[in-house]
Design a protein around this motif. Structure first.
Motif, mmCIF file in Angstrom:
data_model
loop_
_atom_site.group_PDB
_atom_site.id
_atom_site.type_symbol
_atom_site.label_atom_id
_atom_site.label_comp_id
_atom_site.label_asym_id
_atom_site.label_seq_id
_atom_site.Cartn_x
_atom_site.Cartn_y
_atom_site.Cartn_z
ATOM 1 N N ALA A 33 0.837 -1.208 0.000
ATOM 2 C CA ALA A 33 0.000 0.000 0.000
ATOM 3 C C ALA A 33 0.869 1.255 0.000
ATOM 4 C CB ALA A 33 -0.941 -0.004 1.205
ATOM 5 N N HIS A 34 1.953 1.237 0.767
ATOM 6 C CA HIS A 34 2.872 2.376 0.799
ATOM 7 C C HIS A 34 3.498 2.588 -0.579
ATOM 8 C CE1 HIS A 34 5.922 5.163 2.167
ATOM 9 N NE2 HIS A 34 6.832 4.399 1.612
ATOM 10 N N LEU A 35 3.969 1.503 -1.180
ATOM 11 C CA LEU A 35 4.579 1.611 -2.510
ATOM 12 C C LEU A 35 3.557 2.090 -3.542
ATOM 13 C CD1 LEU A 35 6.658 -1.687 -2.387
ATOM 14 C CD2 LEU A 35 7.582 0.653 -2.321
ATOM 15 N N ALA A 36 2.330 1.596 -3.443
ATOM 16 C CA ALA A 36 1.274 2.035 -4.359
ATOM 17 C C ALA A 36 1.008 3.527 -4.192
ATOM 18 C CB ALA A 36 -0.004 1.233 -4.123
ATOM 19 N N ALA A 37 1.080 4.024 -2.965
ATOM 20 C CA ALA A 37 0.904 5.460 -2.731
ATOM 21 C C ALA A 37 2.037 6.253 -3.371
ATOM 22 C CB ALA A 37 0.819 5.745 -1.229
ATOM 23 N N LEU A 38 3.264 5.723 -3.306
ATOM 24 C CA LEU A 38 4.388 6.380 -3.971
ATOM 25 C C LEU A 38 4.172 6.415 -5.483
ATOM 26 C CD1 LEU A 38 7.450 4.878 -2.023
ATOM 27 C CD2 LEU A 38 6.540 7.211 -1.856
ATOM 28 N N VAL A 39 3.685 5.310 -6.038
ATOM 29 C CA VAL A 39 3.381 5.272 -7.473
ATOM 30 C C VAL A 39 2.291 6.288 -7.785
ATOM 31 C CG1 VAL A 39 2.405 3.863 -9.338
ATOM 32 C CG2 VAL A 39 4.144 2.889 -7.819
ATOM 33 N N GLY A 40 1.236 6.290 -6.982
ATOM 34 C CA GLY A 40 0.119 7.212 -7.194
ATOM 35 C C GLY A 40 0.528 8.676 -7.119
ATOM 36 N N ALA A 41 1.516 8.960 -6.290
ATOM 37 C CA ALA A 41 1.998 10.337 -6.139
ATOM 38 C C ALA A 41 3.043 10.695 -7.201
ATOM 39 C CB ALA A 41 2.597 10.535 -4.744
ATOM 40 N N LEU A 43 6.022 9.399 -7.441
ATOM 41 C CA LEU A 43 7.376 9.354 -6.871
ATOM 42 C C LEU A 43 8.114 8.058 -7.182
ATOM 43 C CD1 LEU A 43 6.594 10.907 -3.379
ATOM 44 C CD2 LEU A 43 7.604 12.033 -5.384
ATOM 45 N N LEU A 44 7.365 7.046 -7.591
ATOM 46 C CA LEU A 44 7.962 5.751 -7.902
ATOM 47 C C LEU A 44 7.385 5.260 -9.217
ATOM 48 C CD1 LEU A 44 9.691 3.247 -7.059
ATOM 49 C CD2 LEU A 44 7.658 2.406 -5.854
ATOM 50 N N ASP A 45 8.278 4.911 -10.138
ATOM 51 C CA ASP A 45 7.878 4.364 -11.426
ATOM 52 C C ASP A 45 7.987 2.845 -11.342
ATOM 53 O OD1 ASP A 45 7.356 3.863 -14.108
ATOM 54 O OD2 ASP A 45 9.403 4.314 -14.736
ATOM 55 N N TRP A 46 6.863 2.194 -11.048
ATOM 56 C CA TRP A 46 6.871 0.747 -10.861
ATOM 57 C C TRP A 46 5.541 0.188 -11.343
ATOM 58 C CZ3 TRP A 46 11.340 -1.257 -8.908
ATOM 59 C CH2 TRP A 46 11.381 -2.640 -8.692
ATOM 60 N N PHE A 94 14.651 -0.503 -5.250
ATOM 61 C CA PHE A 94 13.782 0.339 -6.082
ATOM 62 C C PHE A 94 14.276 1.767 -6.271
ATOM 63 C CE2 PHE A 94 12.337 0.393 -1.730
ATOM 64 C CZ PHE A 94 12.111 1.730 -1.461
ATOM 65 N N GLU A 95 15.423 2.098 -5.740
ATOM 66 C CA GLU A 95 15.928 3.469 -5.823
ATOM 67 C C GLU A 95 16.043 3.951 -7.270
ATOM 68 O OE1 GLU A 95 19.589 6.125 -4.063
ATOM 69 O OE2 GLU A 95 19.845 3.962 -4.216
ATOM 70 N N HIS A 96 16.424 3.071 -8.161
ATOM 71 C CA HIS A 96 16.602 3.445 -9.566
ATOM 72 C C HIS A 96 15.286 3.849 -10.227
ATOM 73 C CE1 HIS A 96 15.412 -0.752 -9.613
ATOM 74 N NE2 HIS A 96 15.092 -0.626 -10.891
ATOM 75 N N ARG A 97 14.167 3.580 -9.583
ATOM 76 C CA ARG A 97 12.863 3.932 -10.135
ATOM 77 C C ARG A 97 12.166 5.007 -9.302
ATOM 78 N NH1 ARG A 97 11.246 -0.595 -13.411
ATOM 79 N NH2 ARG A 97 9.502 0.688 -14.097
ATOM 80 N N ASP A 99 11.694 8.891 -7.794
ATOM 81 C CA ASP A 99 11.927 10.284 -8.112
ATOM 82 C C ASP A 99 13.238 10.703 -7.433
ATOM 83 O OD1 ASP A 99 10.839 13.175 -8.724
ATOM 84 O OD2 ASP A 99 11.354 13.146 -6.572
ATOM 85 N N GLU A 100 14.064 11.442 -8.130
ATOM 86 C CA GLU A 100 15.391 11.813 -7.626
ATOM 87 C C GLU A 100 15.325 12.538 -6.278
ATOM 88 O OE1 GLU A 100 18.978 14.488 -9.336
ATOM 89 O OE2 GLU A 100 18.082 13.084 -10.771
ATOM 90 N N ALA A 101 14.391 13.463 -6.141
ATOM 91 C CA ALA A 101 14.265 14.205 -4.876
ATOM 92 C C ALA A 101 13.807 13.285 -3.743
ATOM 93 C CB ALA A 101 13.300 15.376 -5.044
ATOM 94 N N ALA A 102 12.900 12.363 -4.051
ATOM 95 C CA ALA A 102 12.429 11.421 -3.026
ATOM 96 C C ALA A 102 13.570 10.511 -2.581
ATOM 97 C CB ALA A 102 11.261 10.596 -3.556
ATOM 98 N N ALA A 103 14.373 10.044 -3.531
ATOM 99 C CA ALA A 103 15.524 9.204 -3.192
ATOM 100 C C ALA A 103 16.508 9.971 -2.309
ATOM 101 C CB ALA A 103 16.208 8.710 -4.460
ATOM 102 N N ALA A 104 16.744 11.228 -2.626
ATOM 103 C CA ALA A 104 17.661 12.052 -1.817
ATOM 104 C C ALA A 104 17.126 12.220 -0.395
ATOM 105 C CB ALA A 104 17.862 13.409 -2.483
#
Length: 123
Positions: A33-41, A43-46, A94-97, A99-104
């Motif tokens: 659910a957390h990862l899905a929220a990142l995708v929805g926002a 921030l994550l391309d997955w 999943f860092e490679h997918r 958003d750069e700012a989110a990873a930082a």
């Protein structure tokens, strides 16, 4: 509880042995659910159909990270940086997918853990 650093947890306690599968599935659900929220926002391309796999892999890395270090003979005690190293290994999934700012931001938060540990040791 599932992430505590103890070898062979729950093998002697029926309540833990009987409930661990349900607790793990709930953990997978929460991480997914957390990862899905990142995708929805954005921030994550997955791919959505692979989020469960990522959640399961993340759980494995987070849950067994400290035991893995112990088996390798690496230090895991307070101040050894084992928690930070485990979180960084988790991030490599999943860092490679991300958003750069989110990873930082995640890297800064993980590095802050070490700073707190170092400060606690110095005190």
């Amino acid at each position: 509880f599932l992430y505590r650093d103890q070898q062979a947890y729950g093998e002697e306690a029926a309540i833990i042995r009987d409930n661990a599968p349900r607790w793990l599935i709930a953990t997978f659900d929460q991480i997914e659910a957390h990862l899905a929220a990142l995708v929805g926002a954005g921030l994550l391309d997955w791919p959505a159909e692979r989020l469960r796999d990522l959640a399961i892999n993340a759980t494995i890395v987070l849950r067994y990270g400290l035991e893995h270090y112990r088996e390798l003979g690496e230090p895991i005690g307070e101040g050894a940086g084992a928690v930070r190293r485990t979180l960084l290994r988790h991030l490599t999934l999943f860092e490679h997918r991300l958003d750069e700012a989110a990873a930082a931001r995640l890297h800064r938060a993980i590095e802050a853990i070490e700073a707190v540990e170092d400060g606690a040791l110095a005190a």
